[in-house]
Write a protein that holds these residues in place. Structure first.
Motif, short mmCIF file in Angstrom:
data_model
loop_
_atom_site.label_atom_id
_atom_site.label_comp_id
_atom_site.label_asym_id
_atom_site.label_seq_id
_atom_site.Cartn_x
_atom_site.Cartn_y
_atom_site.Cartn_z
N LEU A 174 83.70 38.63 14.73
CA LEU A 174 85.13 38.67 14.50
C LEU A 174 85.57 38.16 13.30
N PRO A 175 86.58 38.38 12.28
CA PRO A 175 86.93 37.75 11.34
C PRO A 175 87.26 36.20 11.44
N GLU A 176 86.92 35.37 10.38
CA GLU A 176 87.18 33.93 10.63
C GLU A 176 88.66 33.67 11.32
N ASP A 177 89.52 34.12 10.86
CA ASP A 177 90.93 33.87 11.46
C ASP A 177 91.56 34.41 12.67
N THR A 178 90.51 35.02 13.20
CA THR A 178 90.73 35.77 14.56
C THR A 178 91.23 34.70 15.68
N VAL A 179 90.44 33.65 15.78
CA VAL A 179 90.65 32.77 16.65
C VAL A 179 91.76 31.56 16.23
N ARG A 180 92.75 31.49 16.93
CA ARG A 180 93.49 30.43 16.33
C ARG A 180 93.52 29.27 17.35
N THR A 181 92.89 28.06 17.15
CA THR A 181 92.69 26.98 18.14
C THR A 181 93.93 25.96 18.13
N SER A 182 93.88 25.32 19.04
CA SER A 182 95.26 24.42 19.06
C SER A 182 96.40 24.90 19.46
N THR A 183 96.28 26.30 20.01
CA THR A 183 97.38 27.12 20.23
C THR A 183 97.66 27.48 21.58
N ALA A 184 98.55 26.97 21.98
CA ALA A 184 98.70 26.76 23.83
C ALA A 184 99.57 28.15 23.91
N VAL A 185 99.71 28.98 24.92
CA VAL A 185 100.55 29.96 25.23
C VAL A 185 101.37 29.48 26.44
N SER A 186 102.54 29.23 26.07
CA SER A 186 103.57 28.76 27.29
C SER A 186 104.24 29.97 28.11
N LEU A 194 86.54 46.75 17.80
CA LEU A 194 85.60 47.82 17.71
C LEU A 194 86.24 49.27 17.72
N ARG A 195 87.45 49.14 18.52
CA ARG A 195 88.25 50.24 19.01
C ARG A 195 89.49 50.25 17.87
N GLY A 196 89.53 49.60 17.17
CA GLY A 196 90.48 49.65 16.04
C GLY A 196 92.01 48.84 16.07
N TRP A 197 91.80 47.92 17.25
CA TRP A 197 92.78 47.01 17.52
C TRP A 197 93.04 45.84 16.37
N ASP A 198 94.05 45.45 16.14
CA ASP A 198 94.12 44.09 15.47
C ASP A 198 94.45 43.20 16.41
N VAL A 199 93.19 42.01 16.20
CA VAL A 199 93.23 40.99 17.57
C VAL A 199 93.69 39.53 17.03
N ILE A 200 94.28 38.81 17.80
CA ILE A 200 94.61 37.49 17.71
C ILE A 200 94.02 36.91 19.00
N VAL A 201 93.33 35.67 18.93
CA VAL A 201 92.90 34.96 20.07
C VAL A 201 93.56 33.55 20.13
N CYS A 202 94.39 33.30 20.96
CA CYS A 202 95.02 32.14 21.20
C CYS A 202 94.14 31.08 21.92
N GLU A 203 93.74 29.97 21.37
CA GLU A 203 93.02 29.25 22.32
C GLU A 203 93.41 27.72 22.12
#
Length: 376
Positions: free
Chosen positions: A110-122, A17-26
């Motif tokens: 959120l746009p459909e491609d925002t959430v990336r599942t099976s994406t672990a952050v190490s 909403l504030r104008g950021w491009d967002v990626i969610v790693c789940e």
């Protein structure tokens, strides 16, 4: 964004909403529905209003203004209809929603491609914003650590912090079709054990239970264990347990962060929700405080010293909620007959003061209002 729970998804929606491009790693393979409900106080509903989903959240929920506390034998300790005083004081009621439905509502922003599942952050590099994931490296101006009570990012960036501690209580949760009519939100207290009943929309009942127990215990038949502990309590508790599907009963130990972190940010990394202020569920504020975090963070993240201001805004408030929730947890967890008798007598006295006195106890939490989020 590291973590696709309520806090992470709210932050993603608020930042977009504030104008950021967002990626969610789940790290999970999918955002599967979780069979539990959650309480949304007026404070959380105002925060959801700030990102444009407050009214929709109210529409998902069973609005509940009548509630009470009972003993295990059914005797009422506190019984109050707080509808009118809550509407007068807060212009809202606490609502009870299904967690999975709130997740779906947030995903709709959120746009459909925002959430990336099976994406672990190490790993996360706080000075550069480099995020190492199972799918490769990402570069970010802001990293939001919403990776839960056992946050790996918190452990890496605050290695000397003791982390989350076992609260001494374990919990069960399940949802069943409503077996009749007239159910109200109630919580029944025994000697260290608690059983709660919350009506949901769509003629469903959310039940939760907690008990003082050693950490790490599991049971081959969780329903049988619940019946062993609560099957002799007042009606309709035994029937509600009996109606649950054994494979759909969630059982989790409760952890909380007893020692606050020195800050809720390091470099380009901001923490929110259980990753930084995990609390016992006794005030129903875990998800609410994560939602507050998300909106405040989005309002400050692009400002000079924004993350330091975020820490200043959120650390004292969430610490107050964590401590108050822990006090209630200790009170309901009392086990000795003498202590529980004294507790129940005190609660009976509070109940005699009326609904206005009950509402006054909620003011420090429910009176909070979010910052305005200008659209960019």
């Amino acid at each position: 964004m590291v973590g696709g729970g309520i806090g992470g998804l709210t932050a993603a929606a608020a930042l977009r909403l504030r104008g950021w491009d967002v990626i969610v790693c789940e790290r999970a393979a999918s955002l599967d529905p979780v069979g539990s409900g959650l309480s949304l106080g007026p404070n959380a509903l105002r925060a959801l209003d700030a990102i444009g989903v407050g009214q929709a959240a109210r529409g998902l929920a069973a609005i509940d203004g009548v509630s009470g506390i009972r003993r295990y034998d059914g005797r009422w300790l506190v019984r109050a209809d707080v509808t009118a005083p809550m509407l007068k004081k807060y212009d809202d009621l606490a609502v009870i929603a299904l967690r999975s439905e709130l997740v779906d509502l947030l995903l709709s922003r959120l746009p459909e491609d925002t959430v990336r599942t099976s994406t672990a952050v190490s790993a996360v590099e706080p000075e550069t914003g480099t995020v190492t994931t199972s799918e490769g490296a990402l570069e970010a101006d802001l990293v939001v650590a919403a990776d839960g009570v056992h946050s790996g990012i918190r452990k890496a960036l605050f290695p000397d912090h003791p982390g989350a501690l076992y609260s001494g209580s374990t919990t069960w949760r399940f949802i069943i079709p409503e077996p009749g009519h007239g159910f109200r939100t109630t919580e029944s207290w025994g000697h260290g054990d608690v059983f709660g009943i919350m009506p949901l929309s769509g003629k469903r009942i959310y039940c939760y239970a907690s008990a003082v127990a050693s950490a790490g215990q599991t049971f081959e038949d969780e329903r049988a264990e619940l019946l062993r502990r609560f099957g002799w309590w007042h009606a309709p508790i035994p029937d509600l347990i009996d109606a649950a599907e054994p494979g759909e009963i969630l059982h989790n130990d409760v952890y909380w962060i007893a020692e606050p972190l020195p800050a809720y940010h390091v470099g380009r990394v901001a923490f929110l929700g259980d990753a930084v202020h995990a609390m016992s569920p006794n005030l129903g504020q875990g998800a609410c405080q994560a939602i507050e975090d998300a909106v405040v963070l989005a309002s400050l993240a692009d400002q000079p010293d924004g993350l330091a201001r975020y820490t200043a805004a959120r650390l004292p408030r969430t610490r107050m909620v964590v401590q108050n929730s822990h006090r209630v947890s200790r009170m309901v967890g009392l086990r000795s007959p003498w202590a529980t008798r004294l507790r129940d007598t005190l609660m009976w006295g509070v109940g005699r003061l009326g609904s206005a006195a009950v509402i006054r106890q909620t003011a420090p939490i429910f009176e909070w209002s979010p910052p305005r989020l200008s659209i960019r």
